[in-house]
Design a protein around this motif. Structure first.
Motif, PDB file in Angstrom:
ATOM      1  N   VAL A  88       0.842  -1.206   0.000  1.00  0.00           N
ATOM      2  CA  VAL A  88       0.000   0.000   0.000  1.00  0.00           C
ATOM      3  C   VAL A  88       0.875   1.254   0.000  1.00  0.00           C
ATOM      4  O   VAL A  88       0.572   2.237  -0.686  1.00  0.00           O
ATOM      5  N   PHE A 233      -8.579   2.444  -3.981  1.00  0.00           N
ATOM      6  CA  PHE A 233      -8.567   1.078  -4.500  1.00  0.00           C
ATOM      7  C   PHE A 233      -9.444   0.917  -5.749  1.00  0.00           C
ATOM      8  O   PHE A 233     -10.383   0.132  -5.774  1.00  0.00           O
ATOM      9  N   TRP A 239      -5.139   3.830  -8.093  1.00  0.00           N
ATOM     10  CA  TRP A 239      -5.153   3.268  -6.728  1.00  0.00           C
ATOM     11  C   TRP A 239      -5.889   4.204  -5.786  1.00  0.00           C
ATOM     12  O   TRP A 239      -6.677   3.785  -4.963  1.00  0.00           O
ATOM     13  N   VAL A 258      -9.710  -1.936   0.212  1.00  0.00           N
ATOM     14  CA  VAL A 258      -8.405  -2.572   0.436  1.00  0.00           C
ATOM     15  C   VAL A 258      -8.550  -4.084   0.566  1.00  0.00           C
ATOM     16  O   VAL A 258      -7.661  -4.840   0.162  1.00  0.00           O
ATOM     17  N   LEU A 306      -5.780  -7.360  -3.731  1.00  0.00           N
ATOM     18  CA  LEU A 306      -4.948  -6.481  -4.568  1.00  0.00           C
ATOM     19  C   LEU A 306      -4.418  -7.242  -5.787  1.00  0.00           C
ATOM     20  O   LEU A 306      -4.295  -6.662  -6.881  1.00  0.00           O
ATOM     21  N   GLU A 310      -4.998  -5.983  -9.621  1.00  0.00           N
ATOM     22  CA  GLU A 310      -3.916  -5.777 -10.603  1.00  0.00           C
ATOM     23  C   GLU A 310      -4.157  -6.627 -11.841  1.00  0.00           C
ATOM     24  O   GLU A 310      -4.079  -6.138 -12.964  1.00  0.00           O
TER      25      GLU A 310
END
Ligand SMILES: Cc1ncc(COP(=O)(O)O)c(C=O)c1O
Length: 415
Positions: A88, A233, A239, A258, A306, A310
Protein backbone atom coordinates in the motif's frame (compact mmCIF):
# COMPACT_ATOMS: atom_id res chain seq x y z
CA UNK A 1 -38.24 -9.78 17.23
CA UNK A 2 -34.63 -9.38 16.13
CA UNK A 3 -31.81 -9.09 18.67
CA UNK A 4 -29.64 -7.38 16.07
CA UNK A 5 -29.48 -3.62 16.67
CA UNK A 6 -28.88 -2.32 13.15
CA UNK A 7 -26.54 0.60 12.39
CA UNK A 8 -28.14 3.75 10.88
CA UNK A 9 -31.63 2.32 11.32
CA UNK A 10 -34.95 3.33 12.81
CA UNK A 11 -35.30 0.12 14.76
CA UNK A 12 -39.05 0.52 15.20
CA UNK A 13 -39.36 0.26 11.42
CA UNK A 14 -36.71 -2.43 10.93
CA UNK A 15 -37.49 -4.67 13.85
CA UNK A 16 -39.92 -6.93 12.03
CA UNK A 17 -38.83 -6.35 8.46
CA UNK A 18 -35.15 -7.15 8.06
CA UNK A 19 -33.74 -7.95 4.63
CA UNK A 20 -31.60 -10.99 5.35
CA UNK A 21 -28.86 -11.40 2.74
CA UNK A 22 -27.61 -14.96 2.64
CA UNK A 23 -25.43 -15.44 -0.44
CA UNK A 24 -23.40 -13.50 -2.97
CA UNK A 25 -21.71 -14.14 -6.30
CA UNK A 26 -20.25 -11.51 -8.61
CA UNK A 27 -22.54 -8.47 -8.67
CA UNK A 28 -25.47 -10.43 -7.24
CA UNK A 29 -26.70 -11.27 -3.74
CA UNK A 30 -29.65 -13.42 -2.64
CA UNK A 31 -31.92 -12.93 0.34
CA UNK A 32 -33.34 -15.57 2.68
CA UNK A 33 -36.38 -16.06 0.44
CA UNK A 34 -34.12 -16.80 -2.54
CA UNK A 35 -34.79 -13.47 -4.29
CA UNK A 36 -31.86 -12.25 -6.38
CA UNK A 37 -30.64 -8.65 -6.34
CA UNK A 38 -28.04 -6.82 -8.37
CA UNK A 39 -25.81 -5.11 -5.81
CA UNK A 40 -25.67 -1.58 -7.25
CA UNK A 41 -23.97 -0.26 -4.11
CA UNK A 42 -21.26 -2.96 -3.80
CA UNK A 43 -22.63 -3.35 -0.27
CA UNK A 44 -21.40 -0.12 1.36
CA UNK A 45 -19.16 1.01 -1.53
CA UNK A 46 -16.55 -1.63 -0.81
CA UNK A 47 -16.98 -4.80 -2.86
CA UNK A 48 -14.76 -3.75 -5.79
CA UNK A 49 -13.94 -7.30 -6.96
CA UNK A 50 -17.46 -8.70 -6.59
CA UNK A 51 -18.83 -11.25 -4.16
CA UNK A 52 -17.74 -14.86 -3.72
CA UNK A 53 -14.14 -14.69 -4.94
CA UNK A 54 -12.76 -18.04 -3.80
CA UNK A 55 -9.20 -16.83 -4.34
CA UNK A 56 -9.56 -14.38 -1.45
CA UNK A 57 -11.32 -16.94 0.73
CA UNK A 58 -8.52 -19.46 0.06
CA UNK A 59 -5.87 -16.88 0.99
CA UNK A 60 -7.74 -16.19 4.24
CA UNK A 61 -7.97 -19.92 4.97
CA UNK A 62 -4.30 -20.59 4.25
CA UNK A 63 -3.24 -17.71 6.48
CA UNK A 64 -5.65 -18.63 9.28
CA UNK A 65 -4.27 -22.16 9.34
CA UNK A 66 -0.72 -20.82 9.68
CA UNK A 67 -1.50 -17.98 12.12
CA UNK A 68 -5.07 -16.79 12.41
CA UNK A 69 -4.37 -13.67 14.42
CA UNK A 70 -1.65 -11.86 16.24
CA UNK A 71 -1.24 -8.27 17.33
CA UNK A 72 1.30 -5.75 16.04
CA UNK A 73 1.76 -3.58 19.13
CA UNK A 74 5.34 -2.70 20.02
CA UNK A 75 7.82 -4.75 18.00
CA UNK A 76 5.37 -7.48 16.88
CA UNK A 77 4.73 -7.99 13.18
CA UNK A 78 3.58 -10.78 10.88
CA UNK A 79 4.36 -11.50 7.21
CA UNK A 80 0.99 -10.49 5.66
CA UNK A 81 0.84 -7.21 7.63
CA UNK A 82 4.39 -6.36 6.55
CA UNK A 83 3.60 -7.21 2.93
CA UNK A 84 0.33 -5.29 2.88
CA UNK A 85 1.90 -2.18 4.42
CA UNK A 86 4.74 -2.32 1.90
CA UNK A 87 2.39 -2.78 -1.02
CA UNK A 88 0.00 0.00 0.00
CA UNK A 89 2.89 2.37 0.75
CA UNK A 90 4.17 1.76 -2.79
CA UNK A 91 0.76 2.77 -4.20
CA UNK A 92 0.89 6.09 -2.40
CA UNK A 93 1.34 9.24 -4.45
CA UNK A 94 4.17 10.11 -2.03
CA UNK A 95 7.36 8.05 -2.31
CA UNK A 96 8.70 6.53 0.91
CA UNK A 97 5.36 6.60 2.76
CA UNK A 98 4.48 4.54 5.86
CA UNK A 99 1.20 2.75 6.57
CA UNK A 100 -0.61 2.57 9.92
CA UNK A 101 -3.12 -0.30 9.73
CA UNK A 102 -6.57 -0.17 11.37
CA UNK A 103 -9.84 -2.11 11.28
CA UNK A 104 -11.90 0.29 9.16
CA UNK A 105 -12.60 3.78 7.93
CA UNK A 106 -13.67 5.34 11.22
CA UNK A 107 -10.54 3.99 12.89
CA UNK A 108 -8.51 5.47 10.06
CA UNK A 109 -10.08 8.92 10.33
CA UNK A 110 -9.56 9.06 14.09
CA UNK A 111 -6.01 7.82 13.61
CA UNK A 112 -5.31 10.51 11.00
CA UNK A 113 -6.81 13.24 13.20
CA UNK A 114 -4.69 12.16 16.15
CA UNK A 115 -1.56 11.82 14.02
CA UNK A 116 -2.16 15.36 12.67
CA UNK A 117 -2.50 16.93 16.10
CA UNK A 118 0.31 14.86 17.56
CA UNK A 119 2.58 15.76 14.65
CA UNK A 120 2.35 19.42 15.56
CA UNK A 121 2.99 18.68 19.24
CA UNK A 122 6.15 16.82 18.19
CA UNK A 123 7.31 19.56 15.86
CA UNK A 124 6.86 22.41 18.32
CA UNK A 125 3.56 23.93 17.16
CA UNK A 126 1.09 22.59 19.76
CA UNK A 127 -1.32 25.45 19.09
CA UNK A 128 -2.17 23.83 15.74
CA UNK A 129 -5.28 21.90 16.77
CA UNK A 130 -7.96 23.07 14.35
CA UNK A 131 -9.35 20.63 11.80
CA UNK A 132 -11.28 21.91 8.78
CA UNK A 133 -14.08 19.79 7.34
CA UNK A 134 -16.70 20.26 4.60
CA UNK A 135 -20.45 20.24 4.45
CA UNK A 136 -21.77 16.85 3.27
CA UNK A 137 -18.57 15.20 4.54
CA UNK A 138 -18.76 11.71 5.99
CA UNK A 139 -15.67 10.73 7.96
CA UNK A 140 -17.03 7.80 9.92
CA UNK A 141 -18.70 7.58 13.26
CA UNK A 142 -15.92 7.46 15.87
CA UNK A 143 -15.27 10.48 18.08
CA UNK A 144 -13.28 12.56 15.62
CA UNK A 145 -15.28 11.38 12.61
CA UNK A 146 -18.56 12.36 14.26
CA UNK A 147 -17.09 15.74 15.12
CA UNK A 148 -16.00 16.17 11.50
CA UNK A 149 -19.46 15.28 10.16
CA UNK A 150 -20.71 17.52 7.39
CA UNK A 151 -23.96 15.62 6.89
CA UNK A 152 -26.54 17.47 8.93
CA UNK A 153 -27.75 15.25 11.71
CA UNK A 154 -24.80 12.88 11.98
CA UNK A 155 -23.30 14.92 14.81
CA UNK A 156 -26.55 15.92 16.51
CA UNK A 157 -28.07 14.76 19.73
CA UNK A 158 -25.06 13.57 21.70
CA UNK A 159 -23.81 16.71 23.36
CA UNK A 160 -20.32 18.22 23.14
CA UNK A 161 -17.95 16.86 20.52
CA UNK A 162 -14.25 17.30 19.75
CA UNK A 163 -13.58 21.05 19.86
CA UNK A 164 -11.63 23.02 17.25
CA UNK A 165 -13.46 21.73 14.20
CA UNK A 166 -14.40 24.28 11.51
CA UNK A 167 -17.04 23.44 8.90
CA UNK A 168 -16.88 25.04 5.44
CA UNK A 169 -19.20 24.72 2.42
CA UNK A 170 -18.07 21.67 0.45
CA UNK A 171 -17.71 23.35 -2.93
CA UNK A 172 -15.88 26.61 -2.24
CA UNK A 173 -12.08 26.83 -2.14
CA UNK A 174 -12.51 30.49 -1.20
CA UNK A 175 -14.35 29.36 1.94
CA UNK A 176 -11.33 27.28 2.95
CA UNK A 177 -9.05 30.30 2.46
CA UNK A 178 -11.44 32.43 4.47
CA UNK A 179 -11.55 29.86 7.30
CA UNK A 180 -7.75 29.70 7.41
CA UNK A 181 -7.58 33.52 7.60
CA UNK A 182 -10.28 33.72 10.26
CA UNK A 183 -8.83 31.03 12.52
CA UNK A 184 -5.21 31.94 11.81
CA UNK A 185 -2.96 29.82 9.61
CA UNK A 186 -0.76 28.95 12.58
CA UNK A 187 -3.70 27.28 14.37
CA UNK A 188 -4.69 24.87 11.59
CA UNK A 189 -3.64 21.23 12.00
CA UNK A 190 -5.38 19.75 8.98
CA UNK A 191 -7.93 19.91 6.20
CA UNK A 192 -10.04 16.77 5.72
CA UNK A 193 -11.20 16.23 2.15
CA UNK A 194 -13.00 13.44 0.33
CA UNK A 195 -11.87 13.91 -3.30
CA UNK A 196 -15.37 12.77 -4.26
CA UNK A 197 -17.82 13.12 -1.38
CA UNK A 198 -19.46 9.71 -1.11
CA UNK A 199 -22.09 9.12 1.56
CA UNK A 200 -22.98 12.83 1.39
CA UNK A 201 -24.48 12.22 -2.03
CA UNK A 202 -21.64 11.62 -4.55
CA UNK A 203 -20.27 15.12 -5.06
CA UNK A 204 -17.07 15.28 -7.11
CA UNK A 205 -14.95 18.26 -6.09
CA UNK A 206 -15.51 21.25 -8.38
CA UNK A 207 -12.94 21.91 -11.11
CA UNK A 208 -9.70 23.17 -9.58
CA UNK A 209 -10.91 22.71 -5.99
CA UNK A 210 -8.52 19.91 -5.01
CA UNK A 211 -5.42 21.65 -6.35
CA UNK A 212 -6.37 25.01 -4.85
CA UNK A 213 -7.15 23.64 -1.39
CA UNK A 214 -3.99 21.52 -1.53
CA UNK A 215 -1.92 24.64 -2.21
CA UNK A 216 -3.65 26.68 0.52
CA UNK A 217 -3.17 23.96 3.10
CA UNK A 218 0.52 23.72 2.25
CA UNK A 219 0.89 27.50 2.41
CA UNK A 220 -0.75 27.50 5.85
CA UNK A 221 1.75 24.85 6.97
CA UNK A 222 -1.13 22.49 7.78
CA UNK A 223 -1.66 18.88 6.76
CA UNK A 224 -3.84 17.83 3.83
CA UNK A 225 -5.79 14.72 4.78
CA UNK A 226 -7.43 12.96 1.84
CA UNK A 227 -10.18 10.65 3.08
CA UNK A 228 -10.13 7.96 0.39
CA UNK A 229 -12.19 5.36 2.22
CA UNK A 230 -14.58 5.31 -0.75
CA UNK A 231 -12.45 6.74 -3.55
CA UNK A 232 -9.46 4.43 -3.00
CA UNK A 233 -8.57 1.08 -4.50
CA UNK A 234 -9.54 1.60 -8.13
CA UNK A 235 -13.01 3.15 -7.57
CA UNK A 236 -11.90 6.46 -9.11
CA UNK A 237 -9.68 5.03 -11.82
CA UNK A 238 -6.36 4.74 -10.01
CA UNK A 239 -5.15 3.27 -6.73
CA UNK A 240 -6.31 6.50 -5.14
CA UNK A 241 -8.01 9.66 -6.40
CA UNK A 242 -4.94 11.42 -4.98
CA UNK A 243 -2.79 9.69 -7.62
CA UNK A 244 -5.18 10.63 -10.38
CA UNK A 245 -5.38 14.27 -9.31
CA UNK A 246 -1.71 14.63 -8.23
CA UNK A 247 -2.76 15.57 -4.72
CA UNK A 248 0.19 14.28 -2.70
CA UNK A 249 -1.73 14.45 0.60
CA UNK A 250 0.23 14.43 3.86
CA UNK A 251 -2.13 11.77 5.20
CA UNK A 252 -4.45 9.48 3.28
CA UNK A 253 -7.12 7.37 4.96
CA UNK A 254 -8.32 4.15 3.37
CA UNK A 255 -10.52 1.13 4.20
CA UNK A 256 -13.33 -0.67 2.31
CA UNK A 257 -11.74 -1.52 -1.08
CA UNK A 258 -8.41 -2.57 0.44
CA UNK A 259 -9.99 -5.97 1.14
CA UNK A 260 -13.15 -5.44 -0.96
CA UNK A 261 -14.76 -6.01 2.43
CA UNK A 262 -13.88 -9.71 2.66
CA UNK A 263 -12.58 -8.86 6.12
CA UNK A 264 -12.69 -5.45 7.82
CA UNK A 265 -9.55 -3.36 7.33
CA UNK A 266 -8.37 0.19 6.97
CA UNK A 267 -5.32 2.33 7.40
CA UNK A 268 -3.57 5.65 7.11
CA UNK A 269 -0.77 6.40 4.66
CA UNK A 270 1.65 8.97 6.04
CA UNK A 271 4.04 10.97 3.86
CA UNK A 272 7.67 11.34 5.03
CA UNK A 273 7.06 14.83 6.43
CA UNK A 274 4.55 13.32 8.86
CA UNK A 275 6.14 10.03 9.86
CA UNK A 276 9.68 11.30 10.29
CA UNK A 277 9.22 12.99 13.69
CA UNK A 278 7.38 9.90 14.98
CA UNK A 279 10.23 7.64 13.83
CA UNK A 280 12.99 9.96 15.13
CA UNK A 281 15.45 8.67 17.71
CA UNK A 282 14.08 9.57 21.13
CA UNK A 283 10.57 10.44 19.90
CA UNK A 284 7.98 9.57 22.55
CA UNK A 285 5.84 6.46 22.17
CA UNK A 286 2.75 7.12 20.02
CA UNK A 287 0.04 5.76 22.30
CA UNK A 288 -2.41 4.76 19.60
CA UNK A 289 -3.46 1.60 17.78
CA UNK A 290 -6.10 -1.11 17.67
CA UNK A 291 -6.17 -4.73 18.77
CA UNK A 292 -6.69 -5.84 15.18
CA UNK A 293 -4.25 -3.41 13.49
CA UNK A 294 -2.24 -5.61 11.11
CA UNK A 295 -4.36 -8.74 11.73
CA UNK A 296 -2.68 -11.40 9.56
CA UNK A 297 -5.81 -13.06 8.14
CA UNK A 298 -7.26 -9.65 7.29
CA UNK A 299 -3.99 -8.62 5.64
CA UNK A 300 -3.91 -11.88 3.64
CA UNK A 301 -7.40 -11.08 2.34
CA UNK A 302 -6.11 -7.64 1.36
CA UNK A 303 -3.13 -9.03 -0.53
CA UNK A 304 -5.26 -11.52 -2.48
CA UNK A 305 -7.74 -8.73 -3.25
CA UNK A 306 -4.95 -6.48 -4.57
CA UNK A 307 -3.71 -9.36 -6.76
CA UNK A 308 -7.15 -9.53 -8.38
CA UNK A 309 -7.27 -5.75 -8.82
CA UNK A 310 -3.92 -5.78 -10.60
CA UNK A 311 -4.60 -8.83 -12.72
CA UNK A 312 -8.07 -7.68 -13.80
CA UNK A 313 -6.93 -4.06 -14.19
CA UNK A 314 -9.78 -2.71 -12.14
CA UNK A 315 -8.58 0.90 -12.27
CA UNK A 316 -8.90 0.76 -16.05
CA UNK A 317 -12.32 -0.87 -15.61
CA UNK A 318 -13.43 2.00 -13.38
CA UNK A 319 -12.33 4.52 -16.02
CA UNK A 320 -14.23 2.53 -18.65
CA UNK A 321 -17.38 2.63 -16.50
CA UNK A 322 -16.91 6.29 -15.57
CA UNK A 323 -18.16 7.56 -18.93
CA UNK A 324 -20.65 4.69 -19.40
CA UNK A 325 -22.24 5.60 -16.08
CA UNK A 326 -22.67 9.23 -17.16
CA UNK A 327 -24.32 8.01 -20.38
CA UNK A 328 -26.46 5.50 -18.51
CA UNK A 329 -27.69 8.09 -16.04
CA UNK A 330 -28.31 10.53 -18.90
CA UNK A 331 -30.57 7.89 -20.41
CA UNK A 332 -32.78 8.00 -17.29
CA UNK A 333 -33.23 11.77 -17.49
CA UNK A 334 -36.50 11.43 -19.39
CA UNK A 335 -38.11 9.80 -16.36
CA UNK A 336 -40.55 12.12 -14.55
CA UNK A 337 -39.09 11.24 -11.14
CA UNK A 338 -35.50 11.99 -12.17
CA UNK A 339 -34.11 15.50 -11.82
CA UNK A 340 -30.45 14.91 -12.67
CA UNK A 341 -27.38 13.04 -11.62
CA UNK A 342 -24.01 13.57 -10.00
CA UNK A 343 -21.23 11.50 -11.58
CA UNK A 344 -18.22 11.83 -13.83
CA UNK A 345 -15.30 10.91 -11.56
CA UNK A 346 -14.81 7.17 -11.26
CA UNK A 347 -17.44 4.48 -11.06
CA UNK A 348 -19.78 6.08 -8.57
CA UNK A 349 -22.84 8.17 -9.10
CA UNK A 350 -26.01 9.58 -7.59
CA UNK A 351 -29.30 9.54 -9.44
CA UNK A 352 -30.95 12.76 -8.27
CA UNK A 353 -34.72 12.83 -7.89
CA UNK A 354 -36.89 15.57 -9.34
CA UNK A 355 -36.70 18.55 -6.93
CA UNK A 356 -40.42 19.40 -7.19
CA UNK A 357 -41.52 15.82 -6.48
CA UNK A 358 -39.00 15.71 -3.65
CA UNK A 359 -40.33 18.94 -2.15
CA UNK A 360 -43.83 17.47 -2.27
CA UNK A 361 -42.70 14.19 -0.69
CA UNK A 362 -39.48 14.24 1.39
CA UNK A 363 -39.76 10.44 1.77
CA UNK A 364 -39.35 10.01 -1.98
CA UNK A 365 -35.69 8.81 -1.85
CA UNK A 366 -36.63 6.03 0.57
CA UNK A 367 -39.70 5.08 -1.44
CA UNK A 368 -37.60 5.14 -4.61
CA UNK A 369 -34.83 2.84 -3.38
CA UNK A 370 -37.43 0.43 -2.01
CA UNK A 371 -39.26 0.38 -5.35
CA UNK A 372 -35.96 -0.21 -7.18
CA UNK A 373 -35.11 -2.96 -4.71
CA UNK A 374 -38.47 -4.63 -5.34
CA UNK A 375 -37.34 -4.74 -8.99
CA UNK A 376 -34.19 -6.61 -7.96
CA UNK A 377 -31.59 -3.82 -7.69
CA UNK A 378 -30.11 -2.71 -4.37
CA UNK A 379 -29.53 1.03 -4.01
CA UNK A 380 -29.68 3.44 -1.10
CA UNK A 381 -30.90 6.98 -0.37
CA UNK A 382 -27.96 9.40 -0.09
CA UNK A 383 -27.41 13.13 0.05
CA UNK A 384 -31.05 13.84 0.87
CA UNK A 385 -32.10 13.80 -2.77
CA UNK A 386 -30.57 10.85 -4.56
CA UNK A 387 -29.96 7.14 -5.01
CA UNK A 388 -26.49 5.59 -4.78
CA UNK A 389 -24.90 3.77 -7.70
CA UNK A 390 -21.47 2.18 -7.14
CA UNK A 391 -21.53 -1.48 -8.24
CA UNK A 392 -18.58 -3.85 -8.14
CA UNK A 393 -15.98 -2.80 -10.73
CA UNK A 394 -16.27 -6.24 -12.31
CA UNK A 395 -19.81 -5.66 -13.59
CA UNK A 396 -20.43 -6.81 -17.19
CA UNK A 397 -22.17 -4.84 -19.96
CA UNK A 398 -25.30 -6.96 -19.63
CA UNK A 399 -25.41 -6.56 -15.86
CA UNK A 400 -24.95 -2.80 -16.21
CA UNK A 401 -27.99 -2.65 -18.53
CA UNK A 402 -29.93 -4.84 -16.11
CA UNK A 403 -29.09 -2.39 -13.32
CA UNK A 404 -30.31 0.64 -15.28
CA UNK A 405 -33.48 -1.22 -16.26
CA UNK A 406 -34.10 -2.04 -12.59
CA UNK A 407 -33.87 1.64 -11.67
CA UNK A 408 -36.27 2.59 -14.45
CA UNK A 409 -38.81 -0.12 -13.60
CA UNK A 410 -38.68 0.70 -9.90
CA UNK A 411 -39.25 4.40 -10.56
CA UNK A 412 -42.03 3.52 -13.03
CA UNK A 413 -43.79 1.64 -10.24
CA UNK A 414 -43.89 4.86 -8.21
CA UNK A 415 -45.44 7.00 -10.94
C1 LIG B 1 -15.13 8.82 3.38
C2 LIG B 1 -15.39 7.90 4.53
N1 LIG B 1 -14.63 7.97 5.62
C3 LIG B 1 -14.81 7.14 6.66
C4 LIG B 1 -15.80 6.19 6.65
C5 LIG B 1 -16.01 5.28 7.82
O1 LIG B 1 -15.68 3.97 7.52
P1 LIG B 1 -16.19 2.75 8.41
O2 LIG B 1 -17.67 2.69 8.27
O3 LIG B 1 -15.44 1.58 7.82
O4 LIG B 1 -15.77 2.98 9.81
C6 LIG B 1 -16.62 6.08 5.53
C7 LIG B 1 -17.69 5.07 5.47
O5 LIG B 1 -18.50 5.05 4.58
C8 LIG B 1 -16.42 6.96 4.45
O6 LIG B 1 -17.20 6.91 3.36
Amino acid sequence: MTSLWHPFASMAAVVNSELVIERGKGVFVWDSTGKQYLDATASLWYCQVGHGRTEIVEAMRTQALALEAYHTFGDFANPPALALAKRVAAMSPNPDSKVFLTSGGSDSVDTAAKIARRYFQLTGEPERTVLITRSWAYHGMHGYGTSLAGITGNADGIGPLVPDVVLVPWDSAAAVAEAIDRVGADRIAGFFCEPVIGAGGVRPAPEGYLKETRAMTAEAGALYIADEVITGFCRTGDWFASNRFSLEPDLLTFAKGVTSGYLPAGGVIAAPRVWEPFYAEGAPLFRHGYTYSGHPTVAAAGLANLDIMEREQLSARALHWESKLVEGLDSLMDHPLVGGHRSGVGFLGALVLDPQRLAADPDLPVKAYKAVRARGVISRAIGGDALQISPPLTITDGEFEQMLAGFRRGLDDLT
